[in-house]
Design a protein around this motif. Sequence first.
Motif, PDB file in Angstrom:
ATOM      1  N   PHE A 223      -6.701 -46.876 102.212  1.00  0.00           N
ATOM      2  CA  PHE A 223      -7.451 -46.461 101.026  1.00  0.00           C
ATOM      3  C   PHE A 223      -7.943 -45.020 101.131  1.00  0.00           C
ATOM      4  CE2 PHE A 223      -7.757 -51.090 100.506  1.00  0.00           C
ATOM      5  CZ  PHE A 223      -7.313 -51.182  99.194  1.00  0.00           C
ATOM      6  N   SER A 224      -8.198 -44.544 102.353  1.00  0.00           N
ATOM      7  CA  SER A 224      -8.619 -43.160 102.534  1.00  0.00           C
ATOM      8  C   SER A 224      -7.496 -42.201 102.146  1.00  0.00           C
ATOM      9  CB  SER A 224      -9.030 -42.925 103.991  1.00  0.00           C
ATOM     10  OG  SER A 224      -9.413 -41.585 104.206  1.00  0.00           O
ATOM     11  N   CYS A 285     -17.825 -40.444 102.056  1.00  0.00           N
ATOM     12  CA  CYS A 285     -18.763 -40.463 100.920  1.00  0.00           C
ATOM     13  C   CYS A 285     -18.688 -39.163 100.126  1.00  0.00           C
ATOM     14  CB  CYS A 285     -20.190 -40.683 101.426  1.00  0.00           C
ATOM     15  SG  CYS A 285     -20.522 -42.335 102.057  1.00  0.00           S
ATOM     16  N   ILE A 286     -18.614 -38.039 100.830  1.00  0.00           N
ATOM     17  CA  ILE A 286     -18.554 -36.738 100.152  1.00  0.00           C
ATOM     18  C   ILE A 286     -17.306 -36.651  99.272  1.00  0.00           C
ATOM     19  CG2 ILE A 286     -18.272 -34.251 100.503  1.00  0.00           C
ATOM     20  CD1 ILE A 286     -20.012 -34.530 103.020  1.00  0.00           C
ATOM     21  N   LEU A 287     -16.163 -37.100  99.805  1.00  0.00           N
ATOM     22  CA  LEU A 287     -14.932 -37.067  99.018  1.00  0.00           C
ATOM     23  C   LEU A 287     -15.050 -37.928  97.763  1.00  0.00           C
ATOM     24  CD1 LEU A 287     -12.295 -37.274 101.892  1.00  0.00           C
ATOM     25  CD2 LEU A 287     -12.588 -35.355 100.315  1.00  0.00           C
ATOM     26  N   SER A 288     -15.705 -39.074  97.894  1.00  0.00           N
ATOM     27  CA  SER A 288     -15.910 -39.946  96.731  1.00  0.00           C
ATOM     28  C   SER A 288     -16.738 -39.239  95.670  1.00  0.00           C
ATOM     29  CB  SER A 288     -16.619 -41.239  97.153  1.00  0.00           C
ATOM     30  OG  SER A 288     -15.927 -41.901  98.177  1.00  0.00           O
ATOM     31  N   VAL A 289     -17.811 -38.586  96.106  1.00  0.00           N
ATOM     32  CA  VAL A 289     -18.696 -37.877  95.175  1.00  0.00           C
ATOM     33  C   VAL A 289     -17.958 -36.739  94.484  1.00  0.00           C
ATOM     34  CG1 VAL A 289     -20.759 -36.437  95.018  1.00  0.00           C
ATOM     35  CG2 VAL A 289     -20.802 -38.518  96.399  1.00  0.00           C
ATOM     36  N   VAL A 290     -17.159 -35.991  95.230  1.00  0.00           N
ATOM     37  CA  VAL A 290     -16.398 -34.878  94.636  1.00  0.00           C
ATOM     38  C   VAL A 290     -15.435 -35.383  93.568  1.00  0.00           C
ATOM     39  CG1 VAL A 290     -14.696 -33.074  95.099  1.00  0.00           C
ATOM     40  CG2 VAL A 290     -16.624 -33.376  96.653  1.00  0.00           C
ATOM     41  N   ALA A 291     -14.765 -36.514  93.838  1.00  0.00           N
ATOM     42  CA  ALA A 291     -13.846 -37.084  92.852  1.00  0.00           C
ATOM     43  C   ALA A 291     -14.590 -37.455  91.564  1.00  0.00           C
ATOM     44  CB  ALA A 291     -13.150 -38.314  93.431  1.00  0.00           C
ATOM     45  N   ILE A 292     -15.784 -38.031  91.708  1.00  0.00           N
ATOM     46  CA  ILE A 292     -16.584 -38.405  90.535  1.00  0.00           C
ATOM     47  C   ILE A 292     -17.038 -37.153  89.780  1.00  0.00           C
ATOM     48  CG2 ILE A 292     -18.741 -39.485  89.783  1.00  0.00           C
ATOM     49  CD1 ILE A 292     -18.381 -41.439  92.157  1.00  0.00           C
ATOM     50  N   LEU A 293     -17.436 -36.126  90.511  1.00  0.00           N
ATOM     51  CA  LEU A 293     -17.858 -34.876  89.868  1.00  0.00           C
ATOM     52  C   LEU A 293     -16.704 -34.229  89.101  1.00  0.00           C
ATOM     53  CD1 LEU A 293     -20.118 -33.321  92.666  1.00  0.00           C
ATOM     54  CD2 LEU A 293     -20.855 -34.139  90.416  1.00  0.00           C
ATOM     55  N   LEU A 294     -15.513 -34.270  89.676  1.00  0.00           N
ATOM     56  CA  LEU A 294     -14.351 -33.715  88.976  1.00  0.00           C
ATOM     57  C   LEU A 294     -14.083 -34.472  87.677  1.00  0.00           C
ATOM     58  CD1 LEU A 294     -11.965 -33.046  91.996  1.00  0.00           C
ATOM     59  CD2 LEU A 294     -12.846 -31.325  90.418  1.00  0.00           C
ATOM     60  N   TYR A 295     -14.332 -35.761  87.685  1.00  0.00           N
ATOM     61  CA  TYR A 295     -14.167 -36.551  86.457  1.00  0.00           C
ATOM     62  C   TYR A 295     -15.214 -36.156  85.414  1.00  0.00           C
ATOM     63  CZ  TYR A 295     -14.306 -40.553  83.301  1.00  0.00           C
ATOM     64  OH  TYR A 295     -14.317 -41.348  82.179  1.00  0.00           O
ATOM     65  N   PHE A 369      -8.828 -39.250  88.835  1.00  0.00           N
ATOM     66  CA  PHE A 369     -10.095 -39.022  89.541  1.00  0.00           C
ATOM     67  C   PHE A 369     -10.830 -40.329  89.806  1.00  0.00           C
ATOM     68  CE2 PHE A 369     -10.190 -34.605  87.450  1.00  0.00           C
ATOM     69  CZ  PHE A 369      -9.598 -34.024  88.558  1.00  0.00           C
ATOM     70  N   LEU A 370     -10.884 -41.200  88.820  1.00  0.00           N
ATOM     71  CA  LEU A 370     -11.584 -42.474  88.985  1.00  0.00           C
ATOM     72  C   LEU A 370     -10.890 -43.365  90.015  1.00  0.00           C
ATOM     73  CD1 LEU A 370     -12.593 -43.404  85.316  1.00  0.00           C
ATOM     74  CD2 LEU A 370     -14.052 -42.504  87.141  1.00  0.00           C
ATOM     75  N   LEU A 371      -9.569 -43.370  89.996  1.00  0.00           N
ATOM     76  CA  LEU A 371      -8.825 -44.159  90.981  1.00  0.00           C
ATOM     77  C   LEU A 371      -9.057 -43.631  92.387  1.00  0.00           C
ATOM     78  CD1 LEU A 371      -6.774 -46.451  91.429  1.00  0.00           C
ATOM     79  CD2 LEU A 371      -4.947 -44.758  91.158  1.00  0.00           C
ATOM     80  N   ALA A 372      -9.036 -42.299  92.539  1.00  0.00           N
ATOM     81  CA  ALA A 372      -9.288 -41.692  93.850  1.00  0.00           C
ATOM     82  C   ALA A 372     -10.683 -42.038  94.351  1.00  0.00           C
ATOM     83  CB  ALA A 372      -9.117 -40.173  93.760  1.00  0.00           C
ATOM     84  N   ALA A 373     -11.676 -41.953  93.471  1.00  0.00           N
ATOM     85  CA  ALA A 373     -13.052 -42.274  93.855  1.00  0.00           C
ATOM     86  C   ALA A 373     -13.168 -43.734  94.280  1.00  0.00           C
ATOM     87  CB  ALA A 373     -13.999 -41.988  92.692  1.00  0.00           C
ATOM     88  N   LEU A 376     -11.648 -44.242  97.753  1.00  0.00           N
ATOM     89  CA  LEU A 376     -12.451 -43.628  98.821  1.00  0.00           C
ATOM     90  C   LEU A 376     -13.744 -44.393  99.072  1.00  0.00           C
ATOM     91  CD1 LEU A 376     -11.750 -39.955  97.790  1.00  0.00           C
ATOM     92  CD2 LEU A 376     -11.130 -40.976  99.990  1.00  0.00           C
ATOM     93  N   ILE A 377     -14.348 -44.921  98.024  1.00  0.00           N
ATOM     94  CA  ILE A 377     -15.551 -45.739  98.210  1.00  0.00           C
ATOM     95  C   ILE A 377     -15.204 -46.998  99.002  1.00  0.00           C
ATOM     96  CG2 ILE A 377     -17.240 -47.185  96.992  1.00  0.00           C
ATOM     97  CD1 ILE A 377     -17.176 -45.049  94.746  1.00  0.00           C
ATOM     98  N   LEU A 378     -14.090 -47.634  98.648  1.00  0.00           N
ATOM     99  CA  LEU A 378     -13.656 -48.825  99.373  1.00  0.00           C
ATOM    100  C   LEU A 378     -13.351 -48.490 100.831  1.00  0.00           C
ATOM    101  CD1 LEU A 378     -12.991 -51.799  99.229  1.00  0.00           C
ATOM    102  CD2 LEU A 378     -10.716 -51.220  98.371  1.00  0.00           C
TER     103      LEU A 378
END
Length: 398
Positions: A223-224, A285-295, A369-373, A376-378
Motif C-alpha cells: 500500500f505504501s 503520515c506526511i505523504l498521506s497529508v500531502v496527497a489530501i492537500l493536493l486534492y 489523489f484520494l486513492l493515493a491518500a 498511504l493511510i492504510l
Amino acid sequence: MTSQSTIFKDRPANWSAVFSLFVGVTSLVAAEFIPISLLTPIAQDLAITEGMAGQTVTVVGIFAVLTSLLLAPLTKGFNRRHILLTFSALLVVSNVMVATANTYSFLLIGRGLLGICVGGFWSMAAAVTLQLVPANYVPRALSIIYAGVAAATVISLPIASYLGHIVGWRNVFLLEATLGAAGLIWQFLALPSISADKTNDFKNMFRLLRQDWVVLGILATIFSFGGYNVFFTYLRPYLELDLTLTPNSLSLVLGIFGIANCLGTFAAGILFERKFRSCMIILQCILSVVAILLYQLQEKIWIEVFFVIVWGFVWGFMPVGWTSWITRTLADRAEMAGGLSVASIQFSIGGAAAIGGVIYDGSGIGGIFLLAAGFLILSTVLIWLSFLFFFKDTGRHA
C-alpha cells in the motif's frame, strides 16, 4: 549478528561495489519508468494507444514479481556476483530490444526481460548490501544504492522527456543501454564473490509468511508503494494537462522533483540510523497529508507544484526505509524477505498503473489523489501493527 550479515565482517567496507550497484540501480529504474515520459511518441510510432503503451510498465511488474519470488529458492547454490552480472547484461539487451522494436509484441518481450532484471536485482539488494559493508554502515550504503532510484527519476522524467523531443524515443533507450553497460563493467571490476544463503527454499519462504508481523509489513509495503506510484504514474499528465505547465516549466518541475527525491534518499541514511520506527510511521503520515492537500488545493498551480516537490522529497526516504526494515528485522533471511518485498512492490506498481488508469479516466486527478491518500493511510496503520507484533513476538526493537 547472523552469518548472512557477517560473512565479510573482518573486511573493510567495499564502497566501490556499493557505487557500482548505485549505477546499476540508476539504469534499472530509469529503464523501468522512461516509458512514462515517452508514452505519446511510443504510441504514435508503433500505432498503438497511450493505454497500450502504458502497459509496458505493467508487464515489467508482472515478470519482476515472478522472478523475485523464484530467484532465491532456485539459485541458492549460485554465487550472487555471477547472478548480478547476468541481470546487468540482460538489462542492456532489454534496452536494445526496446529501442529497435517494430512491433508491440517485440516491445513487450524486451520489457519482460527488464522485469526479470528488476525482480532479481532488487530481491538481492538487502542481502548483498549486508555482505559488502559492516553492519553499522548498512543504512549509509543503502542510501547510496537507493539514490540511484532518485537519479533515475531525473533521467526517466525530465531528461528522457527532453531528449525524446531532440533525438527520438528509440535513441533515449539506446543511451539508457549505454548507461547499463557502464554499470555492468563497473560491477564486473568491483563486485567480490558473494555467497548465497543455503537456507533459501520454498519451505522457509512460506514459513516466513506464517509470522503475522511479516505479513503485515509486506501488506504495508504494497500500500505504501501503491500510494506513491498511483500518483507518480500520472504525474506528467497532471502537470501538463491539469496544471497546464509549458514544456520548459514542465521540465523544470520534473527536474526539481527528482533532485528533491535524491536529497530525501541521502538524508534517509542519517535519519534512519537514529529513529527508525517512528520515522517510518511519521513519513507515511506526511505523504498521506500531502496527497489530501493536493486534492484540496486544485487550481492553485504553484502551491500544488510546491507540494508535488515536497512529495518527492519525503518519498525519497521510503525505499531506503523499507529495505532497512528487512535488514533490521530479517537479516538472517534477507534474500527471501527481499524477494517477497520486491514481489509486493512490483505488484503494487503494476496494480497502481492499472487501477490508476481507470480512476484517472473516470474521476480525473482528484480521484488519483484520494486513492493515493487512502493507500498511504492504510499503509501507516499496517506498519504500526507490524512493529507492534514484531516487538511482541521477538522481544527486541527494530
